[in-house]
Design an enzyme around this catalytic site. Structure first.
Site, PDB file in Angstrom:
ATOM      1  N   LYS A  54     -97.521  -1.611 -25.109  1.00  0.00           N
ATOM      2  CA  LYS A  54     -98.558  -0.619 -25.392  1.00  0.00           C
ATOM      3  C   LYS A  54     -99.957  -0.990 -24.730  1.00  0.00           C
ATOM      4  O   LYS A  54    -100.390  -0.313 -24.049  1.00  0.00           O
ATOM      5  CB  LYS A  54     -98.839  -0.178 -26.933  1.00  0.00           C
ATOM      6  N   GLN A  98     -99.235  -1.056 -35.929  1.00  0.00           N
ATOM      7  CA  GLN A  98     -97.643  -1.170 -35.995  1.00  0.00           C
ATOM      8  C   GLN A  98     -96.906  -1.382 -37.367  1.00  0.00           C
ATOM      9  O   GLN A  98     -97.122  -2.280 -37.965  1.00  0.00           O
ATOM     10  CB  GLN A  98     -97.398  -2.389 -35.174  1.00  0.00           C
ATOM     11  N   ASP A 121    -100.390   8.622 -33.262  1.00  0.00           N
ATOM     12  CA  ASP A 121     -98.761   8.340 -33.468  1.00  0.00           C
ATOM     13  C   ASP A 121     -98.431   9.808 -34.006  1.00  0.00           C
ATOM     14  O   ASP A 121     -97.083  10.035 -34.119  1.00  0.00           O
ATOM     15  CB  ASP A 121     -98.522   7.594 -34.466  1.00  0.00           C
TER      16      ASP A 121
END
Ligand code: NAD
Length: 302
Positions: A54, A98, A121
């Site tokens: 990422k 995460q 997200d």
């Protein structure tokens, strides 16, 4: 018949090029760039490699990237304080925590503390609600379903009026992609069925699908005879079925298989995604797009 391959690796490059161009234009006109913070707690090897991908992608696109790694024993209170700091930081447009988090931290509490307008997200209940309402309410569609829809659109598959069958009802793939495909709008307007472990006639439902989206996590679950001739088959499953030595690096790598018997299915389907190289590369790509869109919402450019 041999199906047309829908390659996530190629579509990713097209979209990243588009994003890169837009980032440059916005920087020139408004002197701002998208800001993304990735918060990694502990050193879970899969999470470390996921976060580093990422970070690399964000840097390639010219984003401001903060990699905020925290020790495994960080308290829930300190993690909440960190999120609060980034919620208030105007140079940050996307906050990514995460998962999985260590057992002493409540995942839900952490994800719900992220400002919904920085939740790139798309997991915050506010964004799940926005997705359910659809249309201009949607800010951050969750990344894997958004990638799936993008692949279907870019392959030129007709979705309006199509029978879509989604195998799996998880919060991150099955449920959101089902909602997205039945909304009004581009790449949607489909008639959707969700099937799962309690479904009585899995095969019968799959056979009706013009677009079959499989996210079960069971290697080879969908048999070739379950696929309608000419259907579009999107295989989301990523299953480790063994290990091999990579020809490129000489190192041990996982052998990955999807949820669909690919070799046989490609002779029946009209379109199909491979595993690996199909849906996989799309998730981070859509995360980058959500982060850019977050900046555009803030600047009034969307
Ligand atoms: P999950 O385990 O949360 O959900 C799986 C769903 O499939 C469940 O709703 C379950 O009811 C259904 N299911 C399982 N076995 C079934 C069976 N035999 N018959 C019918 N339904 C069945 O999984 P998930 O997070 O949705 O992920 C699914 C798969 O997609 C996994 O292989 C995962 O690794 C992969 N995945 C890939 C990406 C990506 O490529 N970027 C992203 C997310 C998930």
């Amino acid at each position: 018949m041999t199906a047309q391959l829908i390659k996530g690796t190629e579509i990713r490059e097209q979209i990243l090029d588009e994003i890169e161009k837009e980032v440059k234009e916005i920087k020139e006109k408004h002197n701002v760039v998208p800001g993304l913070v990735t918060i990694l707690v502990g050193e879970n090897p899969a999470s470390v490699s996921y976060v580093s991908l990422k970070v690399k992608t964000a840097e390639r696109l010219g984003y401001k990237e903060i990699q905020d790694n925290q020790p495994e024993d960080i308290s829930e209170e300190d993690l909440l304080a960190l999120i609060d700091k980034y919620n208030k930081d105007d140079s940050i447009h996307g906050i990514l925590v995460q998962l999985p988090l260590p057992d002493h931290i409540d995942d839900k509490k952490i994800l719900n503390a992220i400002d919904p307008d920085k939740d790139v997200d798309g997991f915050h209940p506010v964004n799940v609600g926005r997705l359910m309402i659809g249309g201009s309410e949607v800010k951050f569609p969750p990344c894997t379903p958004a990638g799936i829809q993008e692949m279907i659109v870019r392959a030129g598959v007709e979705t309006s009026g199509a029978e879509v069958v989604v195998v799996g009802r998880s919060n991150i793939v099955g449920k959101p992609i089902a909602i997205m495909m039945c909304q009004k709008g581009k790449g949607a307007n489909s008639t959707v069925t969700i099937v799962h472990t309690r479904t009585k006639d899995l095969e019968g439902h799959c056979k009706r699908a013009d677009i079959l989206i499989v996210a079960a996590g069971v290697p080879g679950l969908v048999k070739p005879e379950w696929i309608k001739k000419g259907a579009c088959v999107i295989d989301v499953g990523v299953n480790r079925v063994g290990e091999k030595i990579s020809e490129k690096t000489g190192k041990k790598v996982a052998i990955l298989r999807g949820d669909v018997d690919f070799d046989a299915a490609k002779e029946i389907a009209g379109y199909i995604t491979p595993v690996p190289g199909g849906v996989g590369p799309m998730t981070i790509t859509m995360l980058m797009r959500n982060t850019l869109n977050s900046l555009k919402f803030r600047q009034g450019l969307m």
